[in-house]
Motif scaffolding. Structure first.
Motif, mmCIF file in Angstrom:
data_model
loop_
_atom_site.group_PDB
_atom_site.id
_atom_site.type_symbol
_atom_site.label_atom_id
_atom_site.label_comp_id
_atom_site.label_asym_id
_atom_site.label_seq_id
_atom_site.Cartn_x
_atom_site.Cartn_y
_atom_site.Cartn_z
ATOM 1 N N HIS A 1 30.678 58.904 -41.762
ATOM 2 C CA HIS A 1 32.070 59.006 -41.321
ATOM 3 C C HIS A 1 32.456 57.779 -40.508
ATOM 4 N N GLU A 2 33.792 57.565 -40.465
ATOM 5 C CA GLU A 2 34.305 56.387 -39.787
ATOM 6 C C GLU A 2 34.201 56.525 -38.260
ATOM 7 N N ILE A 3 34.495 57.708 -37.765
ATOM 8 C CA ILE A 3 34.458 57.931 -36.314
ATOM 9 C C ILE A 3 33.711 59.227 -36.021
ATOM 10 N N VAL A 4 32.803 59.204 -35.051
ATOM 11 C CA VAL A 4 32.108 60.420 -34.618
ATOM 12 C C VAL A 4 32.469 60.666 -33.152
ATOM 13 N N LEU A 5 33.093 61.814 -32.885
ATOM 14 C CA LEU A 5 33.367 62.187 -31.500
ATOM 15 C C LEU A 5 32.255 63.126 -31.054
ATOM 16 N N VAL A 6 31.441 62.666 -30.100
ATOM 17 C CA VAL A 6 30.329 63.490 -29.631
ATOM 18 C C VAL A 6 30.763 64.160 -28.335
ATOM 19 N N GLU A 7 30.942 65.472 -28.368
ATOM 20 C CA GLU A 7 31.343 66.152 -27.134
ATOM 21 C C GLU A 7 30.112 66.439 -26.299
ATOM 22 N N SER A 8 30.131 65.936 -25.075
ATOM 23 C CA SER A 8 28.989 66.112 -24.183
ATOM 24 C C SER A 8 28.851 67.580 -23.766
ATOM 25 N N ALA A 9 27.722 67.885 -23.181
ATOM 26 C CA ALA A 9 27.529 69.245 -22.658
ATOM 27 C C ALA A 9 27.737 69.177 -21.160
ATOM 28 N N GLY A 10 28.843 69.713 -20.660
ATOM 29 C CA GLY A 10 29.119 69.662 -19.222
ATOM 30 C C GLY A 10 29.594 68.274 -18.818
ATOM 31 N N GLY A 11 29.474 67.967 -17.525
ATOM 32 C CA GLY A 11 29.972 66.697 -16.995
ATOM 33 C C GLY A 11 28.989 65.556 -17.206
ATOM 34 N N LEU A 12 29.363 64.406 -16.667
ATOM 35 C CA LEU A 12 28.587 63.175 -16.872
ATOM 36 C C LEU A 12 27.165 63.251 -16.337
ATOM 37 N N PHE A 13 27.027 63.967 -15.206
ATOM 38 C CA PHE A 13 25.714 63.951 -14.539
ATOM 39 C C PHE A 13 24.919 65.233 -14.788
ATOM 40 N N VAL A 14 25.271 65.919 -15.824
ATOM 41 C CA VAL A 14 24.567 67.163 -16.127
ATOM 42 C C VAL A 14 23.192 66.850 -16.726
ATOM 43 N N PRO A 15 22.142 67.530 -16.256
ATOM 44 C CA PRO A 15 20.815 67.251 -16.812
ATOM 45 C C PRO A 15 20.688 67.758 -18.250
ATOM 46 N N LEU A 16 20.237 66.879 -19.130
ATOM 47 C CA LEU A 16 19.938 67.314 -20.504
ATOM 48 C C LEU A 16 18.467 67.704 -20.609
ATOM 49 N N THR A 17 17.639 66.908 -19.957
ATOM 50 C CA THR A 17 16.213 67.250 -19.846
ATOM 51 C C THR A 17 15.841 67.018 -18.386
ATOM 52 N N ALA A 18 14.565 67.256 -18.061
ATOM 53 C CA ALA A 18 14.147 67.070 -16.667
ATOM 54 C C ALA A 18 14.348 65.620 -16.235
ATOM 55 N N LYS A 19 14.333 64.705 -17.209
ATOM 56 C CA LYS A 19 14.398 63.288 -16.823
ATOM 57 C C LYS A 19 15.707 62.614 -17.191
ATOM 58 N N THR A 20 16.489 63.240 -18.041
ATOM 59 C CA THR A 20 17.657 62.541 -18.582
ATOM 60 C C THR A 20 18.948 63.289 -18.295
ATOM 61 N N LEU A 21 19.902 62.569 -17.654
ATOM 62 C CA LEU A 21 21.242 63.125 -17.470
ATOM 63 C C LEU A 21 22.094 62.717 -18.678
ATOM 64 N N ALA A 22 23.239 63.391 -18.830
ATOM 65 C CA ALA A 22 24.103 63.057 -19.966
ATOM 66 C C ALA A 22 24.467 61.574 -19.940
ATOM 67 N N ILE A 23 24.747 61.054 -18.750
ATOM 68 C CA ILE A 23 25.144 59.641 -18.643
ATOM 69 C C ILE A 23 23.998 58.704 -19.063
ATOM 70 N N ASP A 24 22.755 59.138 -18.806
ATOM 71 C CA ASP A 24 21.600 58.306 -19.190
ATOM 72 C C ASP A 24 21.512 58.180 -20.708
ATOM 73 N N LEU A 25 21.765 59.307 -21.382
ATOM 74 C CA LEU A 25 21.674 59.276 -22.850
ATOM 75 C C LEU A 25 22.752 58.348 -23.412
ATOM 76 N N ALA A 26 23.986 58.495 -22.876
ATOM 77 C CA ALA A 26 25.078 57.645 -23.361
ATOM 78 C C ALA A 26 24.736 56.169 -23.132
ATOM 79 N N ALA A 27 24.139 55.893 -21.938
ATOM 80 C CA ALA A 27 23.813 54.503 -21.610
ATOM 81 C C ALA A 27 22.738 53.966 -22.558
#
Ligand code: PLP
Length: 657
Positions: free
Chosen positions: A109-135
């Motif tokens: 697809h031309e554009i993928v909109l990835v909706e995060s889970a919760g806010g920017l600083f929400v933990p996805l794993t013990a070591k990774t916040l949502a912002i870390d993954l995006a970065a």
């Protein structure tokens, strides 16, 4: 490779899903090929609600990737951060899998909109916040904010953090929020633009205003989808998967009614197979289950006990006929019967009578669908197919003297004869006291029970009364056998035990049976199901027994009996009817031949009354809380069905379960 945009927010509940859906809709309208992906869905069992919302906003589209699970790579049930929700399920958020899925979508697809889970600083794993993954993935960001108090502070903190991690901010979307102060609402975007300019950040701040979210898929369409899936994949009781009989989609239930997905209500005239005594979703029972679920949903019963089990055992022993105060909890009626038979056998074994391994049962009876319970049910009934694998027991004739009929001494000869011939092999006698339900809808003379008691005493058989269907006032008194004034050595209860809220049954034994088993070899009683005495079920049982004690069900059933008797009497003169009989809260019209499926459905829909006729029986066992008007509606529906022309004789007998 398409462009990936990470849609995140300054917190939870700022409207990310609506913004993602709206952006997708606008891009689509502008002719762009856009797809939405939910990074991780939490707070849903088995489906991504946010994705469904995106799809609705985009006009109900579905992508092939949806079916492959690529647009919601991971779903967790508990509504919390992805990390916590996964941890509670003993799983972990698989970031690699998520990134693979996002990239797979970007390839198509031309554009993928990835909706995060919760806010920017929400933990996805013990070591990774949502912002870390995006970065790490270098996904440019769309930041969603709103005009609630504190938003300027949070938005600027988020922008600062994004900048520090070198993340591109494509736009800030200012979403409409309910109950905002109009002064703050008007000022927030202006302040944001001003500060961002001062910081030298050139990011558009877009104000969306209120967006109309299309209504959820209409309940009827949803129900249709459920039915289609169900038809292909799920077995129903006594049904084929090739050409399954129709099913209605139940959405909720309360009191005497089941509410269908399309909003129609049906009076449950069979108490959902005779268990919903106090009405559906009784608040006291539902609350007892909820309360218990906060403490402990389950623990093995080997090596542990708990308050709900003890309290229920105490109440059962108090409610049971005197002397039946040793309790074995089982998980269904059939299992309770198996347990009763094993008790009879172990009793005889403990007495050194090793040849006594059979039961004496009655033709016309029904005791359940597991192997041993089938083997005790009518040998010519619904289970004949399995005759080859079932243990063989002895059978006496179906009781022919009806309840209230004239007893003749010869009536019990078949039972006497079976005992005379097989005395040394019989461990016990088993029957449904007074009412043979699922195989015959036969109400029989209490003298049969007295005779069985006598024979059991003379021969030291274990007498088992299966009160699973008849107990808890269904035939009038609390226990059906009270009509005969005799007590069994072992009694099974189930169905209404939890008021039809959760599966549970029990086998109650006398001290004599329990002590004999315990004093013999191996001493232990040899049964122990995994979910034995499940605390949720026991809590429901306690609440249900409290209701039985508090309400005068004997009087209620007497009233229902009178109404069924008067109401169903006119059926006697109908040409297709051969008998009408009523006992307690059980009304039966026996027809020569069952009307067609189409007529049955017509009557159910026209009267709003759920009937489940089987073999030649149009019957009702209404919830014991049914009022006069409800019984009247049930009676009217039964009479209507009994008036319909007989259908063709079925190729195979159509049994109840
Ligand atoms: N015993 C009797 C008398 C029954 O009527 C039934 C079910 O209809 C059972 C046992 C089996 O109970 P369950 O369906 O809970 O296994």
């Amino acid at each position: 490779m398409g462009e990936i945009l990470f849609v995140t927010g300054i917190g939870t509940g700022v409207g990310k899903s609506v913004v993602t859906g709206e952006l997708a809709r606008r891009l689509r309208e502008a002719g762009r090929d856009v797809i939405t992906v939910k990074l991780v869905q939490t707070g849903n069992v088995g489906r991504s609600e946010d994705l469904e919302l995106h799809r609705r906003m985009m006009g109900g589209v579905r992508f092939p990737e949806d079916d492959a699970g690529l647009t919601a790579p991971q779903i967790f049930a508990f509504p919390a951060s992805a990390e916590l929700a996964a941890r509670l399920e003993g799983r972990r958020v698989d970031l690699r899998r998520i990134v693979r899925s996002v990239n797979a979508c970007a390839r198509r697809h031309e554009i993928v909109l990835v909706e995060s889970a919760g806010g920017l600083f929400v933990p996805l794993t013990a070591k990774t916040l949502a912002i870390d993954l995006a970065a790490k993935e270098r996904w440019p960001v769309v930041l969603v904010t709103n005009g609630l108090l504190g938003s300027v502070n949070q938005t600027l903190a988020a922008v600062d953090a994004l900048r520090r991690r070198g993340l591109a901010i494509r736009r800030i979307v200012y979403d409409w929020a309910p109950d905002v102060d109009p002064v703050i609402d008007a000022d927030t975007p202006r302040t944001l633009v001003r500060v961002l300019r001062q910081w030298g950040i050139d990011v558009p701040v877009e104000t969306l205003g209120r967006i109309d979210v299309p209504a959820e898929e209409p309940a009827v369409r949803k129900a249709e989808a459920l039915r289609r899936y169900d038809r292909r994949r799920i077995w129903h009781p006594y049904a084929s998967l090739k050409d399954p009989p129709p099913v209605r989609v139940a959405a909720s239930a309360s009191g005497t009614d089941v509410v269908l997905a399309d909003g129609r209500r049906l009076v449950d005239a069979v108490s959902s197979w005779w268990c919903v005594a106090h009405g559906h979703n009784h608040p006291a029972i539902a609350e007892a289950i909820r309360r218990q679920s906060r403490e402990m949903c389950h623990v093995m019963f080997g090596g542990f006990t708990h308050a709900p089990a003890v309290e229920l055992a105490e109440r059962l022993a108090a409610a049971a006929p005197r002397g039946l105060d040793r309790v074995f909890f089982a998980d269904s009626g059939s299992i309770a019967v198996e347990v009763a038979v094993k008790m009879a056998l172990q009793y005889q074994h403990a007495r050194g009578r090793f040849r006594r391994t059979k039961m004496l049962a009655l033709k016309g009876g029904y005791h359940g669908d597991t192997a041993c319970a089938m083997a005790l049910s009518d040998p010519d009934g619904m289970h004949t197919l399995f005759a080859g694998m079932m243990p063989r027991h002895f059978f006496a004739d179906k009781p022919s003297v009806p309840f209230g009929g004239r007893w003749s001494n010869g009536a019990g000869d078949s039972i006497r004869e079976a005992v005379r011939r097989h005395r040394d092999e019989i461990a016990g006698i088993v029957c449904e006291p007074v009412m043979q339900a699922a195989n015959a809808m036969n109400f029989y003379h209490p003298n049969y029970l007295r005779l069985m008691r006598e024979l059991a005493d003379e021969n030291d058989f274990v007498l088992v009364f299966d009160e699973i269907a008849a107990g808890f006032y269904r035939t009038g008194p609390r226990w059906a056998a009270e009509a005969a004034g005799v007590r069994p050595d072992v009694m099974t209860v189930g169905k209404a035990l939890t008021g039809g809220h959760i599966t549970l049954a029990a086998t109650l034994a006398s001290a004599k049976v329990a002590d004999t088993i315990s004093n013999g070899r191996p001493g232990a009683f040899m049964h122990g199901p995994t979910y034995m005495a499940n605390p949720l079920a026991c809590a429901a049982g306690v609440a249900s027994l409290d209701l039985f004690v508090r309400s005068d069900y004997a009087s209620r059933v007497k009233r229902i009996e009178g109404e069924l008797r008067t109401g169903l009497a006119p059926a006697r003169s109908l040409p297709n009817v051969c008998d009408v009989r009523v006992l307690g809260a059980v009304g039966v019209i026996e027809v020569r031949s069952m009307p067609t499926r189409a007529d049955i459905d017509r009557v159910i829909d026209a009267h709003g009354v759920w009937l489940r006729p089987f073999a030649n029986f149009i019957y009702s066992m209404p919830p014991l809380v049914s009022d006069t008007a409800t019984v009247g509606r049930i009676v009217a529906a039964m009479l209507d069905l009994a008036s319909a022309p007989p259908g063709p004789a079925p190729a195979d007998p159509d049994f109840h379960e």
